[in-house]
Scaffold this motif. Structure first.
Motif, short mmCIF file in Angstrom:
data_model
loop_
_atom_site.label_atom_id
_atom_site.label_comp_id
_atom_site.label_asym_id
_atom_site.label_seq_id
_atom_site.Cartn_x
_atom_site.Cartn_y
_atom_site.Cartn_z
N GLY A 194 0.78 -1.20 -0.03
CA GLY A 194 0.08 -0.03 -0.08
C GLY A 194 0.89 1.07 0.07
O GLY A 194 1.85 1.28 0.88
N VAL A 195 0.49 2.13 -1.12
CA VAL A 195 1.43 3.48 -0.98
C VAL A 195 0.54 4.67 -0.60
O VAL A 195 -0.68 4.71 -1.13
CB VAL A 195 2.08 3.73 -2.44
CG1 VAL A 195 2.69 4.96 -2.46
CG2 VAL A 195 2.79 2.49 -2.85
N VAL A 196 1.01 5.10 0.25
CA VAL A 196 0.04 6.33 0.86
C VAL A 196 0.01 7.55 0.20
O VAL A 196 1.10 7.87 -0.37
CB VAL A 196 0.27 6.55 2.43
CG1 VAL A 196 -0.62 7.72 3.01
CG2 VAL A 196 0.37 5.31 3.21
N ARG A 197 -1.27 8.13 -0.15
CA ARG A 197 -1.24 9.49 -0.93
C ARG A 197 -1.89 10.49 -0.07
O ARG A 197 -3.08 10.38 0.29
CB ARG A 197 -2.08 9.14 -2.12
CG ARG A 197 -2.07 10.07 -3.11
CD ARG A 197 -2.88 9.46 -4.50
NE ARG A 197 -1.90 8.79 -5.47
CZ ARG A 197 -2.19 8.06 -6.06
NH1 ARG A 197 -3.48 7.53 -6.43
NH2 ARG A 197 -1.52 7.33 -7.12
N PHE A 198 -1.00 11.45 0.55
CA PHE A 198 -1.36 12.74 1.18
C PHE A 198 -1.56 13.49 0.22
O PHE A 198 -1.12 13.72 -0.95
CB PHE A 198 -0.42 13.08 2.17
CG PHE A 198 0.09 12.08 3.12
CD1 PHE A 198 -0.99 11.86 4.31
CD2 PHE A 198 1.10 11.25 3.33
CE1 PHE A 198 -0.73 11.17 5.46
CE2 PHE A 198 1.24 10.29 4.11
CZ PHE A 198 0.68 10.25 5.26
N PRO A 199 -2.26 14.78 0.45
CA PRO A 199 -2.31 15.94 -0.49
C PRO A 199 -1.14 16.40 -0.40
O PRO A 199 -0.51 16.70 0.72
CB PRO A 199 -3.40 16.84 0.23
CG PRO A 199 -3.79 16.16 1.63
CD PRO A 199 -3.26 14.90 1.70
N GLY A 200 -0.33 16.71 -1.47
CA GLY A 200 0.98 17.14 -1.50
C GLY A 200 1.91 16.20 -1.80
O GLY A 200 3.29 16.12 -1.87
N SER A 201 1.81 14.69 -1.49
CA SER A 201 2.62 13.64 -2.10
C SER A 201 3.09 13.82 -3.46
O SER A 201 2.02 14.06 -4.31
CB SER A 201 1.81 12.17 -1.65
OG SER A 201 1.69 11.93 -0.45
N LEU A 202 4.26 13.24 -3.62
CA LEU A 202 4.75 13.59 -5.17
C LEU A 202 5.06 12.29 -5.58
O LEU A 202 5.19 12.08 -6.76
CB LEU A 202 6.05 14.46 -5.15
CG LEU A 202 5.72 16.15 -4.73
CD1 LEU A 202 6.96 16.95 -4.82
CD2 LEU A 202 4.65 16.69 -5.82
N ASP A 203 5.73 11.43 -4.92
CA ASP A 203 6.56 10.45 -5.39
C ASP A 203 5.80 9.01 -5.40
O ASP A 203 6.26 7.90 -5.41
CB ASP A 203 7.92 9.99 -4.71
CG ASP A 203 8.63 11.47 -4.72
OD1 ASP A 203 8.48 11.98 -5.87
OD2 ASP A 203 9.39 11.52 -3.87
N ASP A 204 4.32 8.97 -4.91
CA ASP A 204 3.64 8.21 -4.72
C ASP A 204 3.32 7.34 -6.12
O ASP A 204 3.40 5.96 -6.06
CB ASP A 204 2.22 8.54 -4.51
CG ASP A 204 1.63 9.66 -5.07
OD1 ASP A 204 2.43 10.70 -5.39
OD2 ASP A 204 0.39 9.71 -5.42
N ALA A 205 3.42 8.00 -7.30
CA ALA A 205 3.02 7.40 -8.65
C ALA A 205 4.45 6.65 -8.94
O ALA A 205 4.43 5.45 -9.57
CB ALA A 205 2.71 8.26 -9.56
N ASP A 206 5.67 7.32 -8.55
CA ASP A 206 6.81 6.45 -9.10
C ASP A 206 6.93 5.13 -8.04
O ASP A 206 7.56 4.37 -8.42
CB ASP A 206 7.98 7.46 -8.46
CG ASP A 206 8.11 8.46 -9.69
OD1 ASP A 206 7.15 8.91 -10.46
OD2 ASP A 206 9.36 8.91 -10.15
N ALA A 207 6.54 5.43 -6.96
CA ALA A 207 6.52 4.06 -5.91
C ALA A 207 5.79 3.05 -6.54
O ALA A 207 6.12 1.85 -6.47
CB ALA A 207 6.13 4.60 -4.38
#
Lengths: 240, 81
Positions: free
Chosen positions: A4-17
């Protein structure tokens, strides 16, 4: 393995992970929205880099209070595997799931470069696919990555082997010149006492293909897959 | 009740921002300056029945969110007390 890759408002590298885990490594990887309170069966949770909640007050200070963090704290308390990269590392420190704190780089500059880090302890779920002393080339990109902790606490962490990665030069030595941000004792990544929570400033998810300039980041993700499958084997043989 | 909170980097923690500001002040000719530390100033309106209650609340807010005790010290003033 489910990630599970957490997505916060302001996350940037979630898509790369998600790309690194899902497309490159063929793992089952999905996003977890910060307002959710379920980890949807993830066996490892990744907190990605970025500027969660605008980094207001202090980096990671506000993200710590999101609903998903309550679920992650419970998951970690039960021994679940959690990895925080860059801003994720800052959040884990703010949430007291890791010791210490990350402060403004010594140079005051935002640093974006490829660095060498040495694996200090390879007997953990996060590093077991690497060798102790192995040097990995990974990118960093941060303005607040200078690791600090009380001297006494750092001594205890070193004794217990909680310092997993240290910035080094090309010969593998932890010199001041090779310390990009002024971190105490060149610390680049630490684990908690139980070795199920890991935070690091370098970005393994940006180093998973040769086209990206290197694939050393895979070693860290592969370690988790390896440790997960060996613990499953142990459980199965115990059940037999 | 108006509460003013002052958060500063702890003494033993390197404060590169403070150092850069100090160097800039020196370059302006303020040779008499040393020990510059850069922190954060926060004002809050706290509903409380007494200054003591406001102080207790402010302390809890500092401990839990406004300051990070690993790297920062804090102090606060309750206006009108």
């Amino acid at each position: 393995m489910k990630w599970g890759v957490v997505r916060f408002p302001g996350s940037l590298d979630d898509a790369d992970a998600l790309w690194a885990l899902g497309e490159v490594m063929g793992q089952e990887a999905f996003a977890l929205w910060h307002k959710e309170e379920s980890l949807k069966g993830a066996e490892c949770v990744v907190l990605p880099g970025g500027f969660s909640y605008g980094d207001y007050l202090r980096c990671g200070a506000i993200a710590r209070f999101s609903p998903i963090m309550r679920a992650i704290a419970r998951f970690a308390a039960e021994g679940g595997l959690v990895v925080g990269i860059c801003n994720g590392f800052q959040i884990l420190c703010e949430a007291h799931l890791l010791p210490g704190a990350l402060t403004r780089n010594r140079s005051l500059s935002f640093i974006c470069e490829r660095v060498s880090v040495r694996v200090e302890n390879a007997a953990t779920p996060f590093t077991c696919a690497a060798r102790k002393g192995e040097v990995l080339r990974l990118p960093i990109k941060h303005g607040e990555g200078r690791y600090v902790a009380a001297e006494g606490e750092l001594d205890a962490m070193e004794r217990r082997g909680q310092v997993l990665l240290r910035y080094v030069d090309e010969r593998g030595e932890a010199t001041e010149a090779a310390n990009p941000n002024g971190s105490m004792r060149s610390v680049a990544g630490v684990a908690n006492e139980r070795f199920n929570v890991f935070g690091l400033m370098p970005h393994p998810e940006h180093a998973v293909e040769r086209a990206l300039g290197g694939a050393d980041g895979l070693k860290l993700f592969e370690s988790l897959v390896l440790s997960r499958s060996s613990s499953q084997l142990r459980e199965e043989s115990a059940a037999r | 009740m108006l509460v003013k909170v002052f958060v500063t980097p702890r003494r033993e923690i390197l404060d590169p921002q403070g150092r850069a500001v100090e160097q800039s002040l020196r370059s302006l000719g303020f040779d008499n300056v040393s020990g510059v530390r850069v922190g954060r100033y926060i004002t809050l309106d706290v509903r409380a029945s007494s200054p003591d209650e406001a102080r207790a609340e402010a302390r809890r807010m500092c401990e839990q969110l406004l300051a990070n005790p690993v790297i920062e010290d804090y102090r606060f003033e309750v206006e009108g007390s």
